[in-house]
Enzyme design. Structure first.
Site: not given
Ligand code: FNR
Ligand code: 8K6
Length: 347
Positions: A27, A179, A295, A316
């Site tokens: 997102t 969600y 990660g 991501g």
């Molecule tokens: C996400 N993630 C996420 N997941 C999802 O299903 N739909 C989404 O729109 C989003 N948006 C989103 C925005 C941002 C800024 C982050 C950091 C994460 C979760 C993402 O798909 C993924 O599962 C995590 O970021 C973990 O993977 P990485 O970043 O460790 O490779």
């Molecule tokens: C999917 C829509 C959201 C908007 C962006 C969210 C991005 C945030 C990134 C950081 C992490 C959040 C972690 C949440 C999980 C916690 C686990 C203990």
């Protein structure tokens, strides 16, 4: 060492991927005021077209699905036309792209769609406020009636048809991260006593009906699903949740989905009720194509595929920091480290 990441992978007879690295859905809140994707978004995705498959940022299926500012939609002609620019740009560079279909359920906020209420399985509110818009406090949702559930299923299927019209190669249903669909799958958010609640079979019904309605429109081979068996985001865990996923996963395995994808931020997290990592739990109950995420470095991701923990790796944050991730990894160049400030612009 990381060679396995660059092997092609056949999702099914219709869709083949040039490598095993997927761009995770991310997102970015950069669509215009009508939730239409912009030229900048087309360029951003096209820069990442050398991944095996791009999964788009979560894209709302209808106005009351919205929980964050400027998240794109797939329910107006303008949005379909905007996405067409994105999919054309990705295809021109030889890439493939799925749309992630989203309804935030109880994490929606009426501020975004000038409404009165938000709908969810049950009247169980999330505590807190919308990220980056701290003045918006979450409200108690209105439980969806069965007629409203049928409408939601219809609207998911329509959004999937719109995605194909917009040139996407398929869709990933967002059934993860607390969600709407995930809200039906966990006891914390689903207190219903009708055919959509109380038992694993009933709690899985909405997810399966959405999957089947979408597949009716576009085929199972173009339909994928993301799930979070471990509650960890906008959701409290409940040890009974495992029974729901114990039922749901074999049901999904009967269908020929394009793939199943774990929704999690860190794959190292363990969940007591799942007996360990969410990915290992899913792998033990679902024998078709599985996407791992959370990660991973190229090395740890390649090792995980090598040891058969999953088949494809989604990346991501490192792909936000490195549009040229694939080239860098192939050429053994160092990666730029991700930081949250990078979210303020589309590079
Ligand atoms: C996400 N993630 C996420 N997941 C999802 O299903 N739909 C989404 O729109 C989003 N948006 C989103 C925005 C941002 C800024 C982050 C950091 C994460 C979760 C993402 O798909 C993924 O599962 C995590 O970021 C973990 O993977 P990485 O970043 O460790 O490779
Ligand atoms: C999917 C829509 C959201 C908007 C962006 C969210 C991005 C945030 C990134 C950081 C992490 C959040 C972690 C949440 C999980 C916690 C686990 C203990």
């Amino acid at each position: 060492m990381t060679d396995i990441l660059f092997q092609p992978y056949q999702l099914n007879s219709a869709i083949s991927l040039q490598n095993r690295v997927l761009m995770a859905p991310l997102t970015r809140c950069m669509a215009d005021e009508d939730l239409v994707p912009t030229e900048e978004m087309a360029a951003y995705y096209a820069r990442r077209a050398d991944t095996g498959l791009i999964i788009s940022e979560a894209t709302i299926i209808r106005p009351d699905a919205q929980g964050y500012p400027n998240t794109p939609g797939l329910f107006t002609n303008e949005q379909v036309t905007g996405w067409r620019k994105v999919t054309d740009a990705v295809h021109q560079k030889g890439g493939k792209i799925f749309a992630q279909l989203w309804h935030t359920g109880r994490v929606a906020h009426p501020f975004f769609f000038s409404g009165e209420e938000v709908i969810a399985p049950s009247a169980e509110a999330v505590e807190g406020t919308v990220p980056r818009m701290r003045e918006l406090t979450y409200i108690t949702p209105t439980p969806a009636t069965v007629a409203q559930i049928e409408e939601l299923i219809h609207d998911y299927a329509q959004a999937a048809a719109n995605a194909i019209e917009a040139g996407f190669d398929g869709v990933e249903i967002h059934g993860a991260n607390g969600y709407l669909i995930d809200q039906f799958l966990h006891f914390d958010s689903n207190k219903r006593v009708d055919q959509y609640g109380e038992t694993p079979e009933n709690m899985s019904r909405f997810a399966l009906e959405v999957v089947d309605a979408i597949a009716d429109q576009i085929g199972y081979h173009r339909t994928a699903l993301r799930l979070s068996p471990g509650a960890y985001f906008n959701m409290q865990p409940d040890s009974r949740d495992k029974e729901v996923f114990d039922y749901l996963l074999p049901e999904l395995e009967k269908r020929d989905l394009a793939f199943l994808h774990i929704g999690i931020f860190d794959d190292q997290m363990t969940f007591e009720h799942l007996g360990g990592r969410a990915s290992d739990y899913v792998r033990s109950r679902y024998n078709k194509t599985l996407v791992g995420v959370g990660g991973f470095t190229p090395q740890t991701g390649a090792e995980a595929i090598q040891s058969d923990r999953f088949d494809l790796l989604a990346i991501g944050r490192p792909l936000i920091a490195n549009p040229d991730y694939i080239e860098r990894v192939k050429n053994h160049q160092p990666l730029v480290e991700y930081s949250e400030e990078m979210l303020s612009s589309l590079v």
